[in-house]
Scaffold this motif. Structure first.
Motif, mmCIF file in Angstrom:
data_model
loop_
_atom_site.group_PDB
_atom_site.id
_atom_site.type_symbol
_atom_site.label_atom_id
_atom_site.label_comp_id
_atom_site.label_asym_id
_atom_site.label_seq_id
_atom_site.Cartn_x
_atom_site.Cartn_y
_atom_site.Cartn_z
ATOM 1 N N LEU A 124 117.853 -36.873 49.224
ATOM 2 C CA LEU A 124 116.308 -37.086 48.581
ATOM 3 C C LEU A 124 116.690 -38.643 48.782
ATOM 4 N N PHE A 125 115.137 -39.747 49.027
ATOM 5 C CA PHE A 125 114.876 -41.512 49.167
ATOM 6 C C PHE A 125 115.777 -42.020 48.627
ATOM 7 N N HIS A 126 116.153 -43.227 48.818
ATOM 8 C CA HIS A 126 116.198 -43.881 47.776
ATOM 9 C C HIS A 126 115.305 -44.418 46.756
ATOM 10 N N HIS A 127 115.480 -44.310 45.722
ATOM 11 C CA HIS A 127 114.473 -43.992 44.534
ATOM 12 C C HIS A 127 115.088 -44.342 42.954
ATOM 13 N N LEU A 128 114.114 -44.936 42.247
ATOM 14 C CA LEU A 128 114.201 -44.665 40.412
ATOM 15 C C LEU A 128 112.915 -44.474 39.077
ATOM 16 N N HIS A 129 113.850 -44.016 38.590
ATOM 17 C CA HIS A 129 112.960 -43.438 37.695
ATOM 18 C C HIS A 129 113.210 -44.252 36.073
ATOM 19 N N LEU A 130 111.475 -44.663 36.108
ATOM 20 C CA LEU A 130 110.814 -45.390 35.254
ATOM 21 C C LEU A 130 112.365 -45.480 33.959
ATOM 22 N N LYS A 131 111.851 -47.062 33.192
ATOM 23 C CA LYS A 131 113.015 -46.860 32.182
ATOM 24 C C LYS A 131 111.624 -46.357 31.128
ATOM 25 N N GLU A 132 112.108 -46.577 29.787
ATOM 26 C CA GLU A 132 110.999 -46.212 28.543
ATOM 27 C C GLU A 132 110.635 -46.800 28.550
ATOM 28 N N GLU A 133 110.491 -47.927 28.299
ATOM 29 C CA GLU A 133 109.211 -49.629 28.136
ATOM 30 C C GLU A 133 107.648 -49.384 29.619
ATOM 31 N N MET A 134 108.987 -48.899 30.596
ATOM 32 C CA MET A 134 107.279 -49.392 31.724
ATOM 33 C C MET A 134 106.886 -47.759 31.753
ATOM 34 N N HIS A 141 106.900 -41.342 30.157
ATOM 35 C CA HIS A 141 108.019 -40.926 29.236
ATOM 36 C C HIS A 141 108.912 -41.939 30.531
ATOM 37 N N GLY A 142 110.506 -42.234 29.868
ATOM 38 C CA GLY A 142 111.193 -42.643 31.155
ATOM 39 C C GLY A 142 111.986 -41.246 31.051
ATOM 40 N N LYS A 143 112.669 -41.279 32.228
ATOM 41 C CA LYS A 143 113.968 -40.568 32.939
ATOM 42 C C LYS A 143 115.082 -40.418 33.132
ATOM 43 N N PRO A 144 115.866 -40.837 32.172
ATOM 44 C CA PRO A 144 117.454 -40.603 32.522
ATOM 45 C C PRO A 144 117.408 -39.950 32.325
ATOM 46 N N GLU A 145 118.749 -38.965 33.472
ATOM 47 C CA GLU A 145 119.023 -37.656 34.232
ATOM 48 C C GLU A 145 120.349 -37.352 34.256
ATOM 49 N N SER A 146 121.049 -36.166 34.204
ATOM 50 C CA SER A 146 122.487 -35.835 34.061
ATOM 51 C C SER A 146 122.474 -35.062 35.804
ATOM 52 N N TYR A 147 123.570 -34.998 36.860
ATOM 53 C CA TYR A 147 123.931 -34.275 37.694
ATOM 54 C C TYR A 147 125.149 -33.263 36.886
#
Length: 398
Positions: A124-134, A141-147
């Motif tokens: 996958l491309f170099h990307h990020l998921h927004l933090k909650e406030e953004m 909602h923000g998106k923390p994740e585990s693999y």
């Protein structure tokens, strides 16, 4: 009594879910999701191939203007003979705390997480998921994740690039990253040259905080995550595939879509450049219990949002699986019984097939314990469970 309550009571707090397939207009399917080869473009050629299966989801996919009203949302099987099904979200809305427990209902008013199996042939491309406030600024909602990288889905093939880039090398400057953003529509910005890649080890995992830029490997990944689908893609060419400009700006508020500094500020710079990234966020499994009947291992833990456990019931054994909170479950290997439900890892599924590998377990049923029986003489029965952040047994630290 409503159909939802009847199904819930008949299953003794266990719901059987049906497969939820999600297409993506980027990358290519890795063909390891156990979906029939004829069905990878079941949504239509213009929607791209099916690269993900979502598990226990009440979240609609962020998939462009042609996204279906319930695309990405899970369904509960309510009648095996007729294949009638009802939205999982409707079960949560009606049953509330009886299904997910008082703690989650009081804090979030719903099931706040889901999991997925994603399967891309290229990284996958170099990307990020927004933090909650953004994310809140665009109504998300923000998106923390585990693999976690299940061997059962990766045994045939690891894809074209089984390494993941996490963050930036600590020597990277903010100006170097800004140059990459300025070149998004000009030339290959080669942003991963500023990052660090780690070869994937099957049977292990990572935690990725929201705001950390990353480029996941081409291995099938079990991903417990917060209930959201927000991405900002900062790499414009990934293994020859050009990522259109809108992927950089889709999750920015309207007034910031042309503001590269504002988009840059979506990056959690401190976490993305920490020197001890692997030491902090790599996750070896940690054993919860081991008996002659079964082994339970935590595979996602030590964070404030999600958790997951792998359970292996040995051939011919019966085991009572007890947990302290509601959870989703997928079977990755073997066959047997989960409570009163026949369960099995699928060999090959057509797009509309019902499967026996996905369930959701209420908090009350989880605490009472589910009897799991492996009916195979030879093969282990392997389950992956995913939780929200209210299970007191989850290890708080590595």
């Amino acid at each position: 009594m409503s159909t939802i309550k009847e199904v819930f009571e008949a299953g003794k707090g266990i719901l059987q879910l049906t497969p939820t397939w999600v297409p993506r207009g980027f990358n290519e399917p890795g063909h390891r999701l156990r979906l029939h080869p004829d069905d990878y473009y079941a949504f239509g050629m213009d929607r791209g191939g099916i690269c993900e299966r979502w598990l226990g989801s009440i979240n609609r996919a962020l998939n462009g203007p042609k996204t279906g009203e319930t695309e990405g949302m899970s369904y509960v099987l309510v009648n095996k003979e007729t294949k009638e099904k009802v939205l999982f979200k409707d079960f949560i809305d009606e049953l509330g705390a009886d299904l997910i427990g008082d703690t989650l209902m009081e804090k979030y008013g719903t099931w706040p997480v889901f999991a997925k199996l994603y399967d891309y042939d290229k990284p996958l491309f170099h990307h990020l998921h927004l933090k909650e406030e953004m994310a809140n600024r665009i109504g998300m909602h923000g998106k923390p994740e585990s693999y976690y990288f299940p061997p059962q889905y990766n045994a045939p093939y690891l894809g074209r690039f089984p390494l993941t880039y996490f963050g930036f090398d600590p020597s990277t400057t903010k100006e170097e990253v800004m140059d990459c953003l300025r070149n998004y529509d000009v030339k290959d910005n080669r942003i991963t040259e500023l990052s660090r890649a780690y070869r994937i080890k099957l049977g292990t995992g990572w935690y990725t905080p929201a705001g950390v830029i990353h480029a996941p490997a081409s291995v099938v990944t079990f991903e417990p995550q917060w209930n959201s689908d927000v991405n900002t893609i900062m790499e414009n060419v990934t293994m020859g595939e050009v990522n259109p400009h809108n992927l950089l700006t889709d999750c920015a508020p309207e007034e910031e879509k042309d503001d590269l500094e504002a988009i840059f500020n979506q990056i959690d710079w401190e976490e993305s450049t920490r020197a001890d990234y692997k030491e902090t966020y790599f996750r070896e499994p940690t054993i919860k219990s081991s008996t002659n009947e079964a082994v339970e291992k935590w595979v996602a833990y030590a964070n404030d949002y999600v958790a997951a456990k792998e359970v292996t019931v040995l051939p011919g054994q019966t085991y009572t699986l007890t947990d302290q909170s509601a959870y989703g479950l997928v079977v990755t290997q073997g066959h047997g019984f989960f409570g009163d439900f026949e369960c099995e890892a699928p060999g090959l599924l057509h797009f509309d097939d019902i499967s026996g590998d996905e369930f959701f377990i209420s908090e009350k049923a989880a605490k009472a314990g589910i009897v799991v029986k492996n009916t195979s003489t030879y093969e282990p029965l392997v389950l992956l469970q995913n939780y929200a952040n209210n299970n007191p047994e989850v290890p708080a630290e590595k």
